[in-house]
Design a protein around this motif. Structure first.
Motif, PDB file in Angstrom:
ATOM      1  N   ALA A 122       0.854  -1.193   0.000  1.00 50.05           N
ATOM      2  CA  ALA A 122       0.000   0.000   0.000  1.00 50.05           C
ATOM      3  C   ALA A 122       0.888   1.241   0.000  1.00 50.05           C
ATOM      4  O   ALA A 122       2.121   1.132  -0.003  1.00 50.05           O
ATOM      5  CB  ALA A 122      -0.900  -0.016   1.239  1.00 50.05           C
ATOM      6  N   LYS A 123       0.257   2.390   0.028  1.00 52.68           N
ATOM      7  CA  LYS A 123       0.970   3.673   0.090  1.00 52.68           C
ATOM      8  C   LYS A 123       0.475   4.456   1.311  1.00 52.68           C
ATOM      9  O   LYS A 123      -0.701   4.413   1.645  1.00 52.68           O
ATOM     10  CB  LYS A 123       0.735   4.482  -1.177  1.00 52.68           C
ATOM     11  CG  LYS A 123       1.265   3.791  -2.421  1.00 52.68           C
ATOM     12  CD  LYS A 123       1.388   4.758  -3.566  1.00 52.68           C
ATOM     13  CE  LYS A 123       1.898   4.103  -4.824  1.00 52.68           C
ATOM     14  NZ  LYS A 123       3.080   3.334  -4.711  1.00 52.68           N
ATOM     15  N   THR A 124       1.399   5.154   1.950  1.00 51.40           N
ATOM     16  CA  THR A 124       1.034   5.923   3.144  1.00 51.40           C
ATOM     17  C   THR A 124       0.004   7.010   2.835  1.00 51.40           C
ATOM     18  O   THR A 124      -0.736   7.419   3.720  1.00 51.40           O
ATOM     19  CB  THR A 124       2.272   6.596   3.770  1.00 51.40           C
ATOM     20  OG1 THR A 124       2.890   7.452   2.796  1.00 51.40           O
ATOM     21  CG2 THR A 124       3.262   5.568   4.273  1.00 51.40           C
ATOM     22  N   LYS A 125      -0.047   7.477   1.602  1.00 54.52           N
ATOM     23  CA  LYS A 125      -0.973   8.556   1.225  1.00 54.52           C
ATOM     24  C   LYS A 125      -2.383   8.058   0.926  1.00 54.52           C
ATOM     25  O   LYS A 125      -3.284   8.864   0.694  1.00 54.52           O
ATOM     26  CB  LYS A 125      -0.439   9.315   0.010  1.00 54.52           C
ATOM     27  CG  LYS A 125       0.908   9.950   0.227  1.00 54.52           C
ATOM     28  CD  LYS A 125       0.878  11.015   1.294  1.00 54.52           C
ATOM     29  CE  LYS A 125       2.238  11.674   1.417  1.00 54.52           C
ATOM     30  NZ  LYS A 125       2.427  12.370   2.651  1.00 54.52           N
ATOM     31  N   ASP A 126      -2.614   6.742   0.928  1.00 55.77           N
ATOM     32  CA  ASP A 126      -3.966   6.218   0.689  1.00 55.77           C
ATOM     33  C   ASP A 126      -4.920   6.795   1.733  1.00 55.77           C
ATOM     34  O   ASP A 126      -4.557   6.923   2.911  1.00 55.77           O
ATOM     35  CB  ASP A 126      -3.983   4.691   0.759  1.00 55.77           C
ATOM     36  CG  ASP A 126      -3.216   4.046  -0.392  1.00 55.77           C
ATOM     37  OD1 ASP A 126      -2.894   4.748  -1.376  1.00 55.77           O
ATOM     38  OD2 ASP A 126      -2.931   2.835  -0.292  1.00 55.77           O
ATOM     39  N   PRO A 127      -6.143   7.163   1.319  1.00 53.86           N
ATOM     40  CA  PRO A 127      -7.088   7.798   2.246  1.00 53.86           C
ATOM     41  C   PRO A 127      -7.328   7.026   3.549  1.00 53.86           C
ATOM     42  O   PRO A 127      -7.457   7.641   4.609  1.00 53.86           O
ATOM     43  CB  PRO A 127      -8.378   7.903   1.425  1.00 53.86           C
ATOM     44  CG  PRO A 127      -7.900   7.981   0.010  1.00 53.86           C
ATOM     45  CD  PRO A 127      -6.686   7.101  -0.046  1.00 53.86           C
ATOM     46  N   VAL A 128      -7.355   5.705   3.495  1.00 52.95           N
ATOM     47  CA  VAL A 128      -7.612   4.934   4.716  1.00 52.95           C
ATOM     48  C   VAL A 128      -6.493   5.149   5.742  1.00 52.95           C
ATOM     49  O   VAL A 128      -6.757   5.225   6.946  1.00 52.95           O
ATOM     50  CB  VAL A 128      -7.834   3.434   4.411  1.00 52.95           C
ATOM     51  CG1 VAL A 128      -6.544   2.742   3.993  1.00 52.95           C
ATOM     52  CG2 VAL A 128      -8.481   2.730   5.582  1.00 52.95           C
ATOM     53  N   PHE A 129      -5.256   5.304   5.287  1.00 48.52           N
ATOM     54  CA  PHE A 129      -4.149   5.518   6.220  1.00 48.52           C
ATOM     55  C   PHE A 129      -4.109   6.963   6.710  1.00 48.52           C
ATOM     56  O   PHE A 129      -3.727   7.215   7.853  1.00 48.52           O
ATOM     57  CB  PHE A 129      -2.819   5.111   5.603  1.00 48.52           C
ATOM     58  CG  PHE A 129      -2.734   3.637   5.373  1.00 48.52           C
ATOM     59  CD1 PHE A 129      -2.765   2.754   6.445  1.00 48.52           C
ATOM     60  CD2 PHE A 129      -2.671   3.128   4.095  1.00 48.52           C
ATOM     61  CE1 PHE A 129      -2.718   1.379   6.241  1.00 48.52           C
ATOM     62  CE2 PHE A 129      -2.627   1.761   3.878  1.00 48.52           C
ATOM     63  CZ  PHE A 129      -2.655   0.884   4.949  1.00 48.52           C
ATOM     64  N   GLN A 130      -4.522   7.899   5.874  1.00 47.09           N
ATOM     65  CA  GLN A 130      -4.607   9.286   6.325  1.00 47.09           C
ATOM     66  C   GLN A 130      -5.688   9.431   7.405  1.00 47.09           C
ATOM     67  O   GLN A 130      -5.516  10.146   8.384  1.00 47.09           O
ATOM     68  CB  GLN A 130      -4.867  10.225   5.144  1.00 47.09           C
ATOM     69  CG  GLN A 130      -3.704  10.299   4.171  1.00 47.09           C
ATOM     70  CD  GLN A 130      -2.414  10.731   4.845  1.00 47.09           C
ATOM     71  OE1 GLN A 130      -2.362  11.769   5.492  1.00 47.09           O
ATOM     72  NE2 GLN A 130      -1.375   9.924   4.725  1.00 47.09           N
ATOM     73  N   ARG A 131      -6.796   8.711   7.216  1.00 44.58           N
ATOM     74  CA  ARG A 131      -7.862   8.737   8.219  1.00 44.58           C
ATOM     75  C   ARG A 131      -7.397   8.063   9.509  1.00 44.58           C
ATOM     76  O   ARG A 131      -7.640   8.552  10.605  1.00 44.58           O
ATOM     77  CB  ARG A 131      -9.109   8.049   7.653  1.00 44.58           C
ATOM     78  CG  ARG A 131     -10.330   8.151   8.527  1.00 44.58           C
ATOM     79  CD  ARG A 131     -10.844   9.580   8.635  1.00 44.58           C
ATOM     80  NE  ARG A 131     -11.414  10.016   7.401  1.00 44.58           N
ATOM     81  CZ  ARG A 131     -12.687  10.252   7.202  1.00 44.58           C
ATOM     82  NH1 ARG A 131     -13.560  10.102   8.160  1.00 44.58           N
ATOM     83  NH2 ARG A 131     -13.106  10.656   6.031  1.00 44.58           N
ATOM     84  N   PHE A 132      -6.718   6.924   9.383  1.00 44.96           N
ATOM     85  CA  PHE A 132      -6.150   6.225  10.539  1.00 44.96           C
ATOM     86  C   PHE A 132      -5.203   7.157  11.295  1.00 44.96           C
ATOM     87  O   PHE A 132      -5.241   7.249  12.528  1.00 44.96           O
ATOM     88  CB  PHE A 132      -5.422   4.969  10.052  1.00 44.96           C
ATOM     89  CG  PHE A 132      -4.556   4.274  11.058  1.00 44.96           C
ATOM     90  CD1 PHE A 132      -4.974   4.055  12.366  1.00 44.96           C
ATOM     91  CD2 PHE A 132      -3.308   3.802  10.689  1.00 44.96           C
ATOM     92  CE1 PHE A 132      -4.166   3.388  13.283  1.00 44.96           C
ATOM     93  CE2 PHE A 132      -2.494   3.133  11.593  1.00 44.96           C
ATOM     94  CZ  PHE A 132      -2.928   2.935  12.894  1.00 44.96           C
ATOM     95  N   ARG A 133      -4.388   7.853  10.557  1.00 49.09           N
ATOM     96  CA  ARG A 133      -3.420   8.784  11.149  1.00 49.09           C
ATOM     97  C   ARG A 133      -4.117   9.854  11.986  1.00 49.09           C
ATOM     98  O   ARG A 133      -3.648  10.221  13.053  1.00 49.09           O
ATOM     99  CB  ARG A 133      -2.625   9.415  10.002  1.00 49.09           C
ATOM    100  CG  ARG A 133      -1.454  10.232  10.395  1.00 49.09           C
ATOM    101  CD  ARG A 133      -0.716  10.684   9.143  1.00 49.09           C
ATOM    102  NE  ARG A 133       0.419  11.516   9.489  1.00 49.09           N
ATOM    103  CZ  ARG A 133       1.260  11.993   8.616  1.00 49.09           C
ATOM    104  NH1 ARG A 133       1.127  11.724   7.325  1.00 49.09           N
ATOM    105  NH2 ARG A 133       2.268  12.749   9.017  1.00 49.09           N
ATOM    106  N   SER A 134      -5.255  10.334  11.523  1.00 46.20           N
ATOM    107  CA  SER A 134      -5.957  11.389  12.256  1.00 46.20           C
ATOM    108  C   SER A 134      -6.881  10.856  13.362  1.00 46.20           C
ATOM    109  O   SER A 134      -7.055  11.510  14.373  1.00 46.20           O
ATOM    110  CB  SER A 134      -6.746  12.280  11.295  1.00 46.20           C
ATOM    111  OG  SER A 134      -7.814  11.568  10.711  1.00 46.20           O
ATOM    112  N   LEU A 135      -7.443   9.657  13.177  1.00 50.22           N
ATOM    113  CA  LEU A 135      -8.404   9.140  14.156  1.00 50.22           C
ATOM    114  C   LEU A 135      -7.781   8.228  15.213  1.00 50.22           C
ATOM    115  O   LEU A 135      -8.345   8.061  16.293  1.00 50.22           O
ATOM    116  CB  LEU A 135      -9.521   8.355  13.441  1.00 50.22           C
ATOM    117  CG  LEU A 135     -10.402   9.145  12.497  1.00 50.22           C
ATOM    118  CD1 LEU A 135     -11.410   8.221  11.818  1.00 50.22           C
ATOM    119  CD2 LEU A 135     -11.112  10.272  13.240  1.00 50.22           C
TER     120      LEU A 135
END
Length: 167
Positions: A122-135
């Motif tokens: 995967a890529k760190t910029k994928d939306p699911v990881f950005q959401r994980f990062r914030s939540l």
């Protein structure tokens, strides 16, 4: 006499509203927004750095009980994902705060314990990881089973440290 004609319609609407309000979490489809899950005792996210390789893993400290592991090389933006499932899987499905991603996966026997070691990229910029990062939580789907992997407040900064270093 018009108000009497509305009673059957209002009854039908109230029954539908009651059904919708009681939808169990397990029946929500991947990507359906849900309230934030709570951390699980003895399970947490653990961050490790070995030179250029960074690891963020969810499980029990000092054990081989692993639910999900994210590995990257510093600054690469690329992730290697690994999970342990009961059965082989061709997809690694992740969800966080309503964002979902399906990653093509490979399976092999776990070796140390029963089950399958399922890996994907995967890529760190994928939306699911950005959401994980914030939540501070991400859910791992195995078939119809959704398991939220929630950081305890003290470990939430580890998630940010991991993604900031991965790029």
């Amino acid at each position: 006499m018009r108000p009497l004609k509305l009673i059957p319609s209002l009854l039908a609407l109230s029954v539908l509203a009651a059904c919708a309000a009681n939808t169990p979490m397990a029946s929500l489809s991947p990507g359906a927004p849900a309230s934030a899950p709570l951390p699980v005792a003895n399970h947490d996210w653990f961050f490790d750095r070995d030179r250029q390789e960074l690891t963020l893993a969810y499980g029990i400290a000092n054990s081989d009980d692993l639910k999900l592991q994210l590995v990257c090389q510093s600054g690469s933006g690329a992730l290697e994902l690994a999970a342990v499932f009961d059965r082989p899987s061709r997809v690694l499905l992740l969800e966080s705060g309503g964002d979902t991603e399906r990653y093509p996966a490979r399976s092999e026997p776990a070796g140390i314990h029963e089950g399958q070691y399922v890996t994907a990229n995967a890529k760190t910029k994928d939306p699911v990881f950005q959401r994980f990062r914030s939540l501070g939580w991400i859910a791992l789907w195995e078939g119809e089973n959704r398991e939220p992997l929630v950081a305890h407040p003290a470990s939430q900064p580890n998630i940010e440290r991991f993604f900031a270093a991965c790029g």
